[in-house]
Design a protein around this motif. Sequence first.
Motif, mmCIF file in Angstrom:
data_model
loop_
_atom_site.group_PDB
_atom_site.id
_atom_site.type_symbol
_atom_site.label_atom_id
_atom_site.label_comp_id
_atom_site.label_asym_id
_atom_site.label_seq_id
_atom_site.Cartn_x
_atom_site.Cartn_y
_atom_site.Cartn_z
ATOM 1 N N GLY A 299 17.503 11.332 61.285
ATOM 2 C CA GLY A 299 17.950 12.662 60.937
ATOM 3 C C GLY A 299 18.818 12.672 59.823
ATOM 4 O O GLY A 299 19.313 11.640 59.206
ATOM 5 N N HIS A 315 14.722 6.715 67.099
ATOM 6 C CA HIS A 315 14.823 8.177 66.402
ATOM 7 C C HIS A 315 16.416 8.252 66.219
ATOM 8 O O HIS A 315 17.221 8.080 67.587
ATOM 9 C CB HIS A 315 14.236 9.181 67.286
ATOM 10 N N SER A 317 19.659 10.310 65.389
ATOM 11 C CA SER A 317 20.044 11.674 65.190
ATOM 12 C C SER A 317 20.722 11.904 63.802
ATOM 13 O O SER A 317 21.369 11.071 63.414
ATOM 14 C CB SER A 317 21.055 12.234 66.434
ATOM 15 N N SER A 320 24.551 10.274 62.400
ATOM 16 C CA SER A 320 24.777 9.236 63.035
ATOM 17 C C SER A 320 24.889 7.924 62.087
ATOM 18 O O SER A 320 24.404 7.820 61.058
ATOM 19 C CB SER A 320 23.645 8.751 64.059
ATOM 20 N N GLN A 331 15.942 7.592 71.768
ATOM 21 C CA GLN A 331 16.835 8.473 70.673
ATOM 22 C C GLN A 331 18.109 8.117 70.863
ATOM 23 O O GLN A 331 18.710 7.722 72.037
ATOM 24 C CB GLN A 331 16.538 9.853 71.264
ATOM 25 N N SER A 333 22.297 8.501 69.167
ATOM 26 C CA SER A 333 23.092 9.483 68.508
ATOM 27 C C SER A 333 24.765 8.625 68.339
ATOM 28 O O SER A 333 24.926 7.818 69.442
ATOM 29 C CB SER A 333 23.249 10.715 69.237
#
Length: 370
Positions: A299, A315, A317, A320, A331, A333
């Motif tokens: 992201g 993945h 965020s 981060s 995922q 974060s």
Amino acid sequence: MADRPDAAVPSELPAPVPLERVVVALGGELRGNMGLAVRRLAALADADETSVAFVAHPRYRARLQSSRAGAVIVAPELADVALQRPDPPPGGWAAWIVADPYAQFAALTRWWRAHVQPRPAPVGVHPTAWVAPGARVHPTARLGPFAVVEDGAVVEEDAELGAHAVVQARAHVGAGTRLGPHVVLGYDCRIGARGLVHGGTVIGADGFGFAPVPLPGGEGRRWEKIEQLGAVRIGDDVEIGANCCIDRGALGDTVLEDGVKLDNLIQIGHNVHVGRHTAMAGCVGVAGSARIGAFCTLGGGAIVLGHLELADHVHISAASVVMRSILQPGQYSGIFPIDDNRAWEKNAATLRQLHALRERLKALERRTTP
């Protein structure tokens, strides 16, 4: 990267086109107003009866019901909603039914651009461009004003160099690849076929490598440059946004595999390896020698520290900071929640005390345990 219910392409076709013709070209099922002619792509909220919009998720059902889009690309479960909207125009609404509306809309945007974008520059070399005697430029390539191709470089068929683009010595531009205005492809670097590099990006600048050398008297240190002797290797079907920097390797090469997609203002450090079909949003920074797996997403504003590894299908965020290797898909974060400044300072102060509090708790446990 963003999860948006709709998107808009502002350009209009010069004349309306039968939607049925587009559906035949791209696939899917057309129901409702079979004679609808469309002229523009639009967001659900901005569309009119000559527009095509799309709905990617059932949670946007309410927006679909109130939309004035003449045709909407929908999954089968939303077909009736698209066709039964109130106040239909003459001939009624149209529903373009496909299994994956988002992917179909992407295909439609490519079809649309092919019909509305300015015509490509004529094949050949602009009079102000410069091609070194030892360079090879395919006769079907396009070189814009003041483009430069240095000695030993290769520009393959149907490739395009925008104004002031530079392909340095022994670099290689694959077939059908487009380098935008002011793009620099450094010496010995290569990009594969069907790539797109937006304006201002530099591929093959020196990596950030310096050795600390003590100053006389021990008052500090200076930095001695470590020459960056590697290159950058980029695969096929890669898109790189505007004003990105992809550094050459120190010894080996920096690598972007097939299908990688980079947004604008991204820094890829030296000797980074990015796996196939990984995508990064704007302002991501990847420090030297990190290895990013295939099918990953990062992201906007995410940071990956040097020499770390991310497995396939990881993945990260937005915003981060990856401070350790991540070897399992999922995922992840690492964002401290935003708050008003006074509360945030109190929470930050508490965080700084956590280690001391932990040690005190362990001491109490030892004293109370029989």
